[in-house]
Design a protein around this motif. Structure first.
Motif, short mmCIF file in Angstrom:
data_model
loop_
_atom_site.label_atom_id
_atom_site.label_comp_id
_atom_site.label_asym_id
_atom_site.label_seq_id
_atom_site.Cartn_x
_atom_site.Cartn_y
_atom_site.Cartn_z
N GLU A 2 28.21 47.85 -12.90
CA GLU A 2 28.55 48.93 -11.52
C GLU A 2 27.23 49.42 -10.71
OE1 GLU A 2 30.29 52.08 -13.73
OE2 GLU A 2 31.91 50.86 -14.50
N HIS A 3 26.00 49.10 -11.51
CA HIS A 3 24.76 49.75 -10.82
C HIS A 3 23.72 48.39 -10.36
CE1 HIS A 3 25.93 53.05 -12.83
NE2 HIS A 3 25.64 53.68 -12.13
N ASP A 4 24.58 47.26 -10.30
CA ASP A 4 23.92 45.98 -9.81
C ASP A 4 23.54 46.41 -8.61
OD1 ASP A 4 22.74 43.43 -10.14
OD2 ASP A 4 24.42 42.61 -8.99
N THR A 22 34.74 40.65 -18.90
CA THR A 22 33.45 40.44 -18.32
C THR A 22 32.24 40.28 -19.20
OG1 THR A 22 34.39 42.01 -16.50
CG2 THR A 22 31.98 42.12 -16.96
N GLN A 39 37.11 39.29 -7.73
CA GLN A 39 36.64 39.73 -6.30
C GLN A 39 36.59 38.79 -5.32
OE1 GLN A 39 32.84 41.71 -6.96
NE2 GLN A 39 33.60 43.35 -8.57
N ARG A 64 39.22 54.95 -19.26
CA ARG A 64 38.94 54.91 -17.92
C ARG A 64 39.88 55.89 -16.99
NH1 ARG A 64 35.92 49.96 -14.86
NH2 ARG A 64 34.59 50.95 -16.28
N GLU A 76 29.03 46.83 -18.76
CA GLU A 76 29.84 47.58 -17.48
C GLU A 76 28.78 48.28 -16.74
OE1 GLU A 76 33.28 49.80 -18.76
OE2 GLU A 76 33.99 47.96 -19.77
N TYR A 77 28.10 49.18 -17.38
CA TYR A 77 26.93 49.98 -16.38
C TYR A 77 26.33 49.11 -15.74
CZ TYR A 77 23.47 53.52 -15.49
OH TYR A 77 22.69 54.11 -14.82
N GLN A 132 24.14 49.26 -5.84
CA GLN A 132 25.67 49.62 -5.41
C GLN A 132 26.13 50.88 -5.56
OE1 GLN A 132 28.67 46.72 -6.85
NE2 GLN A 132 27.40 45.09 -6.22
N SER A 133 25.75 51.66 -6.59
CA SER A 133 26.20 53.08 -7.07
C SER A 133 24.85 53.81 -7.26
CB SER A 133 27.26 52.88 -7.98
OG SER A 133 27.22 54.11 -8.89
#
Lengths: 282, 282
Positions: free
Chosen positions: A145-147, B171, B150, B228, A141-142, A150-151
């Motif tokens: 999210e950080h691909d 995922t 998405q 979450r 998940e991390y 992006q963040s």
């Protein structure tokens, strides 16, 4: 387990039918078998996975499948990691040659360790250690999210930060490290403005010891970028050469270890990255 | 290869030092060794990977490391998949007990296949078949682009479409199938409006035969969602129970195979999904 005759005899007549037998996913049986079969590049193999063999009844069906293959034109070979004695006993009733990884090593390992092994169907690729499993899932998940930067929020949480110009192969390596090793990996794409100075980009400047650089060849990068944006400046050999040269200079100046992805698989890159940055994960 | 004394003697005095030796990534050596070690749940192991042993000189250093471990309080054990004869010969000079997967199986496989094996350092986890490798990398990209619905653009390109309410584990399973098997997997999150009728959501209606459902237990889903969005309606046990019941009804009505992720690892789910939907990949 469905294994029709037409499938079996498909391909060249000298194709060797290969069976991977397991009481679980069969990942170990496949890994072990393929590590041996790769030494025979001149032969053709038709691989068939038969996972989750958990009852004597299922094992009997497998034996029927193996024996049917024995009646085909080419002698088959089977690799098994099944651990339960009763099921292994049934599988050994087949006429098909069987490499039983469990049988061959278990007693030797027991002897070395001075301890009896359980000989139960153990789920090496099951949930196993739930804490470790959950960490792997959290790492995936991390990673998503950080691909590609992006963040930047939780960059401090990263175990490793992969730096590279766009399309050098950061993302699959990130996913592999997360999924297989539970490593929190962030991607930081180096873009043109990052090359204006010899400083590291501000968001990763205080995290230098966690950075790992990826590079590739200009020709390869140009080819990959052309698939995405044909004939763009972004994909031009000149631009790719410039970005790679500047990225490599940054790695050198800041003593960031790096690897060339053009001739390495994600598994190989991941192994090198772990050995270099996270020996405790390796 | 760095292996300090403090690391070696860390942990309980009965921790067994384990070495995985390889001329490549060591993934096979780890898989094979761990498949055996999992049968000894009462013992503690301290694992150390030594990959990329490609020269006799490096092999000699490894022997020194193994012999140093032999002088520790607990007898170590080493697992090797190294294939090159000269390097294997050096490793066998160590006093450390060595399970040599290559040695034990190669001659038997040669005999069954009636063909000599190459005995070269083969990169099972290298780039290997470049076409297959590129397909895996393309699948990872596709998975990221289609994570959580998405993008519905290229749903037709999916080999498998995973359906499930949010946070059921789509995922990581998607990523695993992409990375390990090169399968193009799209995620389609089932949301409340999808439950208004008994029809499949419009974007996947014509792709029913590629759909695979994921479910879990309401308690597990509520727990994951609470991490979450704590104390939200979204995370409430009532809402989770409703969504799972409706999702399971959709799977049943449309004869979509499904799996419960609460007690299965991504590896196990992936194996079941491949066997069910894509036997040619399994």
């Amino acid at each position: 387990m469905g294994f029709s005759t037409s499938e079996r005899t498909a391909g060249s007549p000298s194709t060797v039918p290969v069976f991977f037998l397991s009481d679980s996913t069969g990942i170990s049986a496949e890994t072990m078998g393929n590590a041996l079969l790769i030494q025979f590049p001149d032969l053709r193999f038709e691989r068939r996975l038969i996972p989750f063999i958990t009852t004597v009844e299922e094992a009997r069906k497998v034996v029927a499948t193996l024996d049917a293959a024995m009646d085909g034109p080419v002698t088959p070979i089977a690799f098994s990691t099944t651990a339960v004695t009763e099921i292994r006993d049934v599988l050994h009733e087949s006429r098909c040659p069987l490499i039983d990884f469990f049988e061959l090593h278990m007693s030797r390992v027991e002897e070395i360790l001075g301890h009896p092994g359980q000989r139960v169907a153990a789920r090496l690729h099951g949930l196993g250690d739930v804490k470790r499993y959950n960490a792997r899932m959290a790492a995936v998940e991390y990673a998503i999210e950080h691909d590609d930067g992006q963040s930047l929020r939780a960059l401090d949480k990263a175990d490793v930060i992969l730096l590279a110009p766009s399309r050098c192969g950061k993302t699959p390596t990130t996913m592999y490290l997360a999924l297989q090793h539970g490593v929190f990996v962030a991607n930081y794409p180096l873009v043109e403005e990052d090359f204006d100075t010899n400083d590291l980009p501000r968001p990763v400047r205080h995290l230098r010891s966690r950075c790992f650089g990826i590079t590739t060849t200009p020709a390869r990068l140009s080819q990959v970028r052309n698939e995405r944006r044909p004939n763009s400046r972004y994909a031009s050999l000149e631009q790719c050469t410039y970005e790679l040269r500047r990225a490599e200079a940054l790695y050198r100046i800041h003593k960031i270890p790096s690897i060339n992805s053009s001739a390495k698989s994600v598994e190989e890159m991941s192994t090198v990255i772990l050995q270099s940055r996270l020996p405790q994960f390796a």
